[in-house]
Design a protein around this motif. Sequence first.
Motif: not given
Length: 89
Positions: A11-16, A32, A60-63
């Motif tokens: 999951q992209d932490t910015a846009n969820r 996405d 970009r940050e992902y989790q």
Amino acid sequence: MKDKPYRFVIQDTANRKYLLHIDSGIDHPYEDTNTTEEATKWSTLEHVAYVLWWYVDLHREYQIVNLDTNEVFMKDKQRGIPHVMSVSK
């Protein structure tokens, strides 16, 4: 032998949004998606951690989200590739 459940998504932490792998041959072969049902799912934390470290956009940050437990994992940059650490609340 029973098939392993596919329980991990990125999951992209910015846009969820969640990532869907598309076999396009480009550097970031993901799109996405709005839901986990549409996203690509991986069966092991080890595999999805490897994907996160080597194949997901580095800018970009992902989790990683475990769909069974809602546990969240992020890159563990202090330990190095391809380690992840739990950040769940």
